[in-house]
Write an enzyme that holds these catalytic residues in place. Structure first.
Site, mmCIF file in Angstrom:
data_model
loop_
_atom_site.group_PDB
_atom_site.id
_atom_site.type_symbol
_atom_site.label_atom_id
_atom_site.label_comp_id
_atom_site.label_asym_id
_atom_site.label_seq_id
_atom_site.Cartn_x
_atom_site.Cartn_y
_atom_site.Cartn_z
ATOM 1 N N TYR A 74 0.833 -1.212 0.000
ATOM 2 C CA TYR A 74 0.000 0.000 0.000
ATOM 3 C C TYR A 74 0.859 1.250 0.000
ATOM 4 O O TYR A 74 2.050 1.228 0.303
ATOM 5 C CB TYR A 74 -0.962 0.015 1.194
ATOM 6 C CG TYR A 74 -0.324 0.312 2.527
ATOM 7 C CD1 TYR A 74 -0.281 1.612 3.015
ATOM 8 C CD2 TYR A 74 0.238 -0.695 3.293
ATOM 9 C CE1 TYR A 74 0.313 1.898 4.242
ATOM 10 C CE2 TYR A 74 0.819 -0.424 4.514
ATOM 11 C CZ TYR A 74 0.856 0.872 4.984
ATOM 12 O OH TYR A 74 1.449 1.157 6.193
ATOM 13 N N CYS A 75 0.218 2.360 -0.372
ATOM 14 C CA CYS A 75 0.813 3.695 -0.314
ATOM 15 C C CYS A 75 -0.295 4.650 0.115
ATOM 16 O O CYS A 75 -1.244 4.240 0.777
ATOM 17 C CB CYS A 75 1.426 4.076 -1.669
ATOM 18 S SG CYS A 75 0.218 4.224 -2.995
ATOM 19 N N ARG A 76 -0.204 5.894 -0.257
ATOM 20 C CA ARG A 76 -1.226 6.866 0.132
ATOM 21 C C ARG A 76 -2.520 6.632 -0.640
ATOM 22 O O ARG A 76 -3.598 6.571 -0.065
ATOM 23 C CB ARG A 76 -0.728 8.295 -0.086
ATOM 24 C CG ARG A 76 -1.686 9.365 0.428
ATOM 25 C CD ARG A 76 -1.182 10.765 0.140
ATOM 26 N NE ARG A 76 -1.155 11.058 -1.272
ATOM 27 C CZ ARG A 76 -2.198 11.485 -1.983
ATOM 28 N NH1 ARG A 76 -3.358 11.669 -1.407
ATOM 29 N NH2 ARG A 76 -2.070 11.722 -3.262
#
Length: 111
Positions: A74-76
């Site tokens: 995941y990221c933002r």
């Protein structure tokens, strides 16, 4: 000549927060946060390991990971993590899940 409607087959799966959360509880899963160290320090999913996709040594760090695990990435917003999944797939990783909408869509606890 050109096929503007063809899309490259994804070698990873985009999944929503609920199934992502459920998979976190399974054995042999690794949670990767591919945001910057500053973003990571501001709040992360419990148990996540930070490997910044923008770092010059990202690929070398990825190459050292075992390929027999399931990776929850995941990221933002889900864009960088999708890119990370593509890179990992190209390096031979097969069990890749990208958090749809990133941590912005994460309704569960962060630490």
């Amino acid at each position: 000549m050109f096929n503007f409607f063809s899309t490259k087959t994804k070698k990873y799966e985009d999944i929503p927060a609920g199934p992502f959360h459920d998979l976190m509880l399974q054995p042999n899963t690794v949670i990767l946060d591919v945001r910057t160290a500053g973003e990571f320090a501001g709040g992360k999913i419990r148990g996540a390991r930070n490997l910044d996709i923008m770092s010059s040594n990202f690929i070398n760090q990825i190459k050292n990971l075992p390929k027999d695990k399931t990776y929850l990435v995941y990221c933002r917003s889900g864009n960088r993590s999708g890119q990370a999944c593509e890179i990992m797939a190209d390096l031979g990783f097969e069990n890749l899940k990208n958090l749809s909408g990133g941590i912005m869509r994460w309704p569960f606890e962060t630490v």
